[in-house]
Design a protein around this motif. Structure first.
Motif, PDB file in Angstrom:
ATOM      1  N   PRO A 265     -10.618   2.333  13.683  1.00 25.19           N
ATOM      2  CA  PRO A 265     -12.242   2.669  13.002  1.00 25.19           C
ATOM      3  C   PRO A 265     -12.958   1.394  13.666  1.00 25.19           C
ATOM      4  CG  PRO A 265     -10.708   2.149  11.272  1.00 25.19           C
ATOM      5  CD  PRO A 265      -9.643   2.519  12.453  1.00 25.19           C
ATOM      6  N   PRO A 266     -14.070   1.616  14.382  1.00 24.78           N
ATOM      7  CA  PRO A 266     -14.771   0.309  14.775  1.00 24.78           C
ATOM      8  C   PRO A 266     -15.788  -0.154  13.531  1.00 24.78           C
ATOM      9  CG  PRO A 266     -15.847   2.282  15.473  1.00 24.78           C
ATOM     10  CD  PRO A 266     -14.620   2.683  14.859  1.00 24.78           C
ATOM     11  N   GLY A 267     -15.925   0.507  12.632  1.00 21.22           N
ATOM     12  CA  GLY A 267     -16.711  -0.043  11.438  1.00 21.22           C
ATOM     13  C   GLY A 267     -18.024  -0.232  11.995  1.00 21.22           C
ATOM     14  N   SER A 268     -18.745  -1.063  11.467  1.00 22.47           N
ATOM     15  CA  SER A 268     -19.938  -1.467  11.741  1.00 22.47           C
ATOM     16  C   SER A 268     -20.441  -2.006  13.073  1.00 22.47           C
ATOM     17  CB  SER A 268     -20.824  -2.684  10.717  1.00 22.47           C
ATOM     18  OG  SER A 268     -20.903  -2.180   9.370  1.00 22.47           O
ATOM     19  N   THR A 269     -19.449  -2.265  13.951  1.00 20.84           N
ATOM     20  CA  THR A 269     -19.705  -2.620  15.411  1.00 20.84           C
ATOM     21  C   THR A 269     -20.072  -1.569  16.322  1.00 20.84           C
ATOM     22  OG1 THR A 269     -17.609  -2.162  16.055  1.00 20.84           O
ATOM     23  CG2 THR A 269     -17.999  -4.544  15.611  1.00 20.84           C
ATOM     24  N   PHE A 270     -19.735  -0.268  15.570  1.00 27.29           N
ATOM     25  CA  PHE A 270     -20.193   1.013  16.297  1.00 27.29           C
ATOM     26  C   PHE A 270     -21.677   1.309  16.151  1.00 27.29           C
ATOM     27  CE2 PHE A 270     -21.033   5.651  16.082  1.00 27.29           C
ATOM     28  CZ  PHE A 270     -20.718   5.970  17.407  1.00 27.29           C
ATOM     29  N   LYS A 271     -22.459   0.546  15.100  1.00 24.68           N
ATOM     30  CA  LYS A 271     -23.843   0.576  15.149  1.00 24.68           C
ATOM     31  C   LYS A 271     -24.612   0.266  16.301  1.00 24.68           C
ATOM     32  CE  LYS A 271     -23.687   0.280  10.083  1.00 24.68           C
ATOM     33  NZ  LYS A 271     -23.711  -0.918   8.758  1.00 24.68           N
ATOM     34  N   LEU A 272     -23.839  -0.506  17.368  1.00 26.85           N
ATOM     35  CA  LEU A 272     -24.593  -0.768  18.481  1.00 26.85           C
ATOM     36  C   LEU A 272     -24.637   0.549  19.279  1.00 26.85           C
ATOM     37  CD1 LEU A 272     -22.619  -4.005  19.508  1.00 26.85           C
ATOM     38  CD2 LEU A 272     -25.057  -3.847  18.919  1.00 26.85           C
ATOM     39  N   VAL A 273     -23.886   1.442  19.276  1.00 23.16           N
ATOM     40  CA  VAL A 273     -23.688   2.584  20.096  1.00 23.16           C
ATOM     41  C   VAL A 273     -24.991   3.642  19.486  1.00 23.16           C
ATOM     42  CG1 VAL A 273     -22.644   4.714  20.649  1.00 23.16           C
ATOM     43  CG2 VAL A 273     -21.411   2.474  20.701  1.00 23.16           C
ATOM     44  N   LEU A 274     -25.089   3.691  18.090  1.00 20.71           N
ATOM     45  CA  LEU A 274     -26.121   4.393  17.401  1.00 20.71           C
ATOM     46  C   LEU A 274     -27.475   3.689  17.846  1.00 20.71           C
ATOM     47  CD1 LEU A 274     -25.550   6.976  15.819  1.00 20.71           C
ATOM     48  CD2 LEU A 274     -26.655   5.789  14.181  1.00 20.71           C
ATOM     49  N   ALA A 394     -19.552   9.160  10.429  1.00 15.38           N
ATOM     50  CA  ALA A 394     -19.216   8.744  12.001  1.00 15.38           C
ATOM     51  C   ALA A 394     -20.359   7.639  12.542  1.00 15.38           C
ATOM     52  CB  ALA A 394     -19.014  10.024  12.936  1.00 15.38           C
ATOM     53  N   SER A 395     -21.690   7.920  11.823  1.00 11.81           N
ATOM     54  CA  SER A 395     -22.702   7.194  12.485  1.00 11.81           C
ATOM     55  C   SER A 395     -22.578   5.529  12.102  1.00 11.81           C
ATOM     56  CB  SER A 395     -23.930   7.702  11.821  1.00 11.81           C
ATOM     57  OG  SER A 395     -24.283   8.895  12.395  1.00 11.81           O
ATOM     58  N   ILE A 396     -21.770   5.395  10.923  1.00  5.16           N
ATOM     59  CA  ILE A 396     -21.466   3.936  10.726  1.00  5.16           C
ATOM     60  C   ILE A 396     -20.107   3.483  11.129  1.00  5.16           C
ATOM     61  CG2 ILE A 396     -23.065   3.898   8.549  1.00  5.16           C
ATOM     62  CD1 ILE A 396     -20.632   4.346   6.749  1.00  5.16           C
ATOM     63  N   GLY A 397     -19.376   4.171  11.986  1.00  2.64           N
ATOM     64  CA  GLY A 397     -18.431   3.790  12.555  1.00  2.64           C
ATOM     65  C   GLY A 397     -16.957   4.064  11.576  1.00  2.64           C
ATOM     66  N   ILE A 470     -25.179 -17.491  20.355  1.00  2.00           N
ATOM     67  CA  ILE A 470     -24.333 -16.489  20.534  1.00  2.00           C
ATOM     68  C   ILE A 470     -25.213 -15.208  20.008  1.00  2.00           C
ATOM     69  CG2 ILE A 470     -22.125 -15.396  19.583  1.00  2.00           C
ATOM     70  CD1 ILE A 470     -21.043 -18.116  19.291  1.00  2.00           C
ATOM     71  N   ALA A 471     -24.852 -14.046  20.719  1.00  2.00           N
ATOM     72  CA  ALA A 471     -25.500 -12.823  20.141  1.00  2.00           C
ATOM     73  C   ALA A 471     -24.275 -11.934  19.738  1.00  2.00           C
ATOM     74  CB  ALA A 471     -26.126 -11.849  20.902  1.00  2.00           C
ATOM     75  N   GLY A 472     -24.399 -11.131  18.558  1.00  2.00           N
ATOM     76  CA  GLY A 472     -23.358 -10.263  18.305  1.00  2.00           C
ATOM     77  C   GLY A 472     -23.556  -9.218  17.114  1.00  2.00           C
ATOM     78  N   LYS A 473     -22.284  -8.707  16.712  1.00  2.00           N
ATOM     79  CA  LYS A 473     -22.395  -7.854  15.687  1.00  2.00           C
ATOM     80  C   LYS A 473     -20.868  -7.882  14.875  1.00  2.00           C
ATOM     81  CE  LYS A 473     -23.831  -4.495  12.920  1.00  2.00           C
ATOM     82  NZ  LYS A 473     -22.890  -5.215  11.966  1.00  2.00           N
ATOM     83  N   THR A 474     -21.126  -8.010  13.619  1.00  2.00           N
ATOM     84  CA  THR A 474     -20.082  -7.968  12.846  1.00  2.00           C
ATOM     85  C   THR A 474     -19.506  -6.563  12.434  1.00  2.00           C
ATOM     86  OG1 THR A 474     -21.109  -8.134  10.952  1.00  2.00           O
ATOM     87  CG2 THR A 474     -20.345 -10.214  11.839  1.00  2.00           C
ATOM     88  N   GLY A 475     -18.401  -6.447  12.092  1.00  2.00           N
ATOM     89  CA  GLY A 475     -17.680  -5.164  11.571  1.00  2.00           C
ATOM     90  C   GLY A 475     -16.568  -5.345  10.674  1.00  2.00           C
ATOM     91  N   THR A 476     -16.598  -4.500   9.438  1.00  2.00           N
ATOM     92  CA  THR A 476     -15.564  -4.493   8.511  1.00  2.00           C
ATOM     93  C   THR A 476     -15.118  -3.087   8.284  1.00  2.00           C
ATOM     94  OG1 THR A 476     -16.645  -6.351   7.562  1.00  2.00           O
ATOM     95  CG2 THR A 476     -14.862  -5.276   6.094  1.00  2.00           C
ATOM     96  N   ALA A 477     -14.058  -2.675   8.906  1.00  2.00           N
ATOM     97  CA  ALA A 477     -13.718  -1.360   9.147  1.00  2.00           C
ATOM     98  C   ALA A 477     -12.778  -0.758   7.912  1.00  2.00           C
ATOM     99  CB  ALA A 477     -13.353  -0.903  10.301  1.00  2.00           C
ATOM    100  N   GLN A 478     -13.275   0.170   6.977  1.00  2.11           N
ATOM    101  CA  GLN A 478     -12.320   0.332   6.121  1.00  2.11           C
ATOM    102  C   GLN A 478     -11.044   1.203   6.664  1.00  2.11           C
ATOM    103  OE1 GLN A 478     -13.065  -0.008   2.796  1.00  2.11           O
ATOM    104  NE2 GLN A 478     -14.863  -1.112   3.702  1.00  2.11           N
ATOM    105  N   ASN A 479     -10.044   0.914   5.902  1.00  2.00           N
ATOM    106  CA  ASN A 479      -8.546   1.275   6.775  1.00  2.00           C
ATOM    107  C   ASN A 479      -7.779   1.873   5.307  1.00  2.00           C
ATOM    108  OD1 ASN A 479      -6.051   1.203   7.657  1.00  2.00           O
ATOM    109  ND2 ASN A 479      -5.541  -0.754   7.219  1.00  2.00           N
ATOM    110  N   ALA A 480      -7.427   3.049   5.643  1.00  2.00           N
ATOM    111  CA  ALA A 480      -6.706   3.802   4.412  1.00  2.00           C
ATOM    112  C   ALA A 480      -5.324   3.191   4.107  1.00  2.00           C
ATOM    113  CB  ALA A 480      -6.493   5.356   4.928  1.00  2.00           C
ATOM    114  N   ASP A 481      -4.698   2.061   5.126  1.00  2.00           N
ATOM    115  CA  ASP A 481      -3.357   1.956   4.924  1.00  2.00           C
ATOM    116  C   ASP A 481      -3.360   0.150   4.351  1.00  2.00           C
ATOM    117  OD1 ASP A 481      -2.271   3.971   5.931  1.00  2.00           O
ATOM    118  OD2 ASP A 481      -2.346   3.357   7.940  1.00  2.00           O
TER     119      ASP A 481
END
Length: 537
Positions: A265-274, A394-397, A470-481
């Motif tokens: 799961p990409p987490g908030s890095t997916f927000k670049l796509v949205l 899905a919109s928040i990864g 640096i330009a970037g985007k952080t992501g913290t993806a929830q993980n069921a495991d």
């Protein structure tokens, strides 16, 4: 007991030459005995009383056809024995699938594999009368270089570039002849070298920075797709392969190339796509982001922001972000904003964006007639039109959206390259190849500014520094495991407009926690190291 290992042990023993001579003698004794028996049977079955046939045409024709067929088969087999070394398919097949150690194809000293500076990453050396393949950096390059072993076959670039490395693609007929003669006469036949785009020192730094944690680092040059780092951990030592490595149930999954084949799961890095989808649709806000969160139905839990949970843990009340623009929402990584935005944009546009961003693809990084080394892109099953909450997740990864580190690196590189995605490449001689335009140049430049804002005043401000923009985007993806996966994607320098002087990076640390505190500092350190190595201005 492994029959193949036992057989190889036998042929390596001092008794093998004597045993081999005995087996040859036994074969010819049996052959002579059978021929004698056939001769005796022919004499006994001779029917003198029968009249001679009036015509021999019919029987002669049958014998001629049978003899010709038999001779053709023998000639074909003989051609493989005598001329096989002039056929790349034959050598590649023998090296990859014929794992007998006395196989003559294994005597070929394969070409060296080196990084773009000429540092050798794999080479062949003769030890105890046998050519062995050696990997000086062990696990650090194991997934990308792979291995070539007479027992376990070939993988990675060792497999996909097999024909080139074993010399089966010489430039002219003279080279063909020389290679075949050297193999037959055992005069040190040697293959061709392979130069990669990787930077060995940077790859070692990336592998060491993962520090035993499961994860991946991908770094490439956006302008031409040259991969500088392709690290995956945990890995294996290609110098010490064993049968246990290939058995199912390895809890560490050491054979898995997480950089190219792992999906998370990409987490908030997916927000670049949205965000790119929103720019294309002209919907950039503002949207009101209430502190209590957002949901599409009272049946489903509220989607909230990280700040809400931080305030609650401190016994405080959070007032929410209020009204946010797209740029500010990306800097704050506001879940409520992007969940609402995704629902507003709708299912059809979301599915079209995933297709434009190359979801569901396999992209070859190197391909030959004997195999390929590929990366997988993300996957996201189509969301039913009635499933509004699934679209918000899905919109928040989160939810069913999965992406590979290489795919996120490719998208980040495309943003840095004004919207054009260039196919990642590993072999220096491969020509750059445009893959797809993911967004317009105007929208890409808008995203570049937003990603810079993430670092200067948003969730990644902890890695802001004067030495490198640096330009970037952080992501913290929830993980069921377990703990969340830590992500960071970015590029540098962000204050220049030359893609050939830029590097894009994607960092994943499995169950690493917050992207801002784990993956982002790791990416910053590697970009600084790249600058010190002269790969960045």
């Amino acid at each position: 007991m492994n029959p193949l290992a036992t057989f190889n042990t036998l042929i390596d023993s001092p008794a093998w030459p004597t045993l081999q001579l005995g087996l040859h003698g036994l074969f010819f004794i049996n052959l002579l005995y059978l021929l004698k028996r056939l001769f005796d049977l022919r004499a006994a079955a001779k029917l003198k009383a029968l009249p001679k046939p009036k015509s021999l045409v019919g029987g002669g024709l049958v014998l001629l056809v049978l003899g010709g067929t038999f001779g053709g088969v023998l000639a074909y087999q003989a051609s493989w024995q005598l001329m096989g070394m002039t056929r790349p398919d034959f050598i590649a097949f023998m090296q990859t699938y014929d794992r007998r150690q006395f196989n003559p194809a294994h005597r070929i000293a394969r070409g060296r594999i080196a990084d773009h500076r000429g540092q050798v990453l794999a080479y062949s050396e003769e030890r105890d009368g046998r050519v062995q393949r050696l990997y000086p950096d062990g696990p650090a390059f194991a997934h990308v270089i792979g291995y070539q072993d007479p027992t376990f076959g070939a993988a990675g670039l060792e497999g996909s570039a097999n024909a080139h490395l074993n010399g089966s693609t010489p430039a002219d007929l003279r080279a063909w002849r020389d290679l075949g003669q050297r193999v037959v006469t055992q005069r040190e036949p040697r293959g061709q070298d392979l130069v990669l785009t990787l930077d060995a020192e940077l790859q070692r730094q990336a592998f060491a920075a993962l520090d035993g944690r499961a994860g991946a680092v991908v770094m490439l040059r956006p302008g031409d797709g040259a991969l500088r780092v392709l690290a995956s951990a945990p890995a294996f030592d290609p110098n010490q392969l064993s049968a246990g490595l290939f058995q199912r149930g390895d809890p560490e999954a050491r054979l898995l190339n997480r950089a190219l084949q792992g999906r998370y799961p990409p987490g908030s890095t997916f927000k670049l796509v949205l965000a790119a989808e929103a720019l294309a649709a002209g919907q950039t806000g503002p949207l009101v982001c209430a502190p209590e969160g957002f949901t599409t139905s009272a049946r489903y839990p509220l989607i909230r922001d990280h700040d809400y949970y931080s305030a609650r843990r401190s016994g405080m009340t959070w007032r929410g972000h209020g009204s946010l623009s797209l740029s500010r929402a990306l800097a704050e990584s506001c879940n409520v904003f992007f969940a609402k935005l995704g629902v507003q944009l709708g299912h059809e546009r979301f599915a079209a964006t995933l297709n434009d961003f190359l979801f569901g693809r396999r992209i070859p990084l190197h391909r030959s007639a004997h195999g390929s080394l590929t990366m997988v892109t993300g996957e996201a099953p189509r969301i039913a039109k009635t499933d509004q909450y699934g679209l918000a997740q899905a919109s928040i990864g989160q939810g069913r959206v999965l992406m590979s580190p290489a795919h996120l690196a490719l998208i980040t590189a495309a943003i840095a390259n004004d919207g054009l995605a260039v196919k990642p490449r590993l072999v220096a001689s491969d020509q750059p190849e445009a893959l797809a335009r993911l967004m317009t140049a105007t929208h890409a430049r808008q995203l570049q500014g937003m990603m810079r804002r993430v670092v200067t005043e948003g969730t990644a401000r902890g890695i802001a520094m004067a030495e490198l923009a640096i330009a970037g985007k952080t992501g913290t993806a929830q993980n069921a495991d377990g703990a969340p996966h830590s992500w960071f994607v970015g590029f540098a320098p962000a204050d220049r407009r030359a893609p050939e002087q830029t590097l894009a990076i994607a960092v994943l640390v499995e169950q690493g926690g917050y992207g801002s505190t784990v993956a982002a500092p790791l990416a910053r350190d590697l970009l600084l190291q790249a600058q010190q190595l002269g790969l960045l201005p």
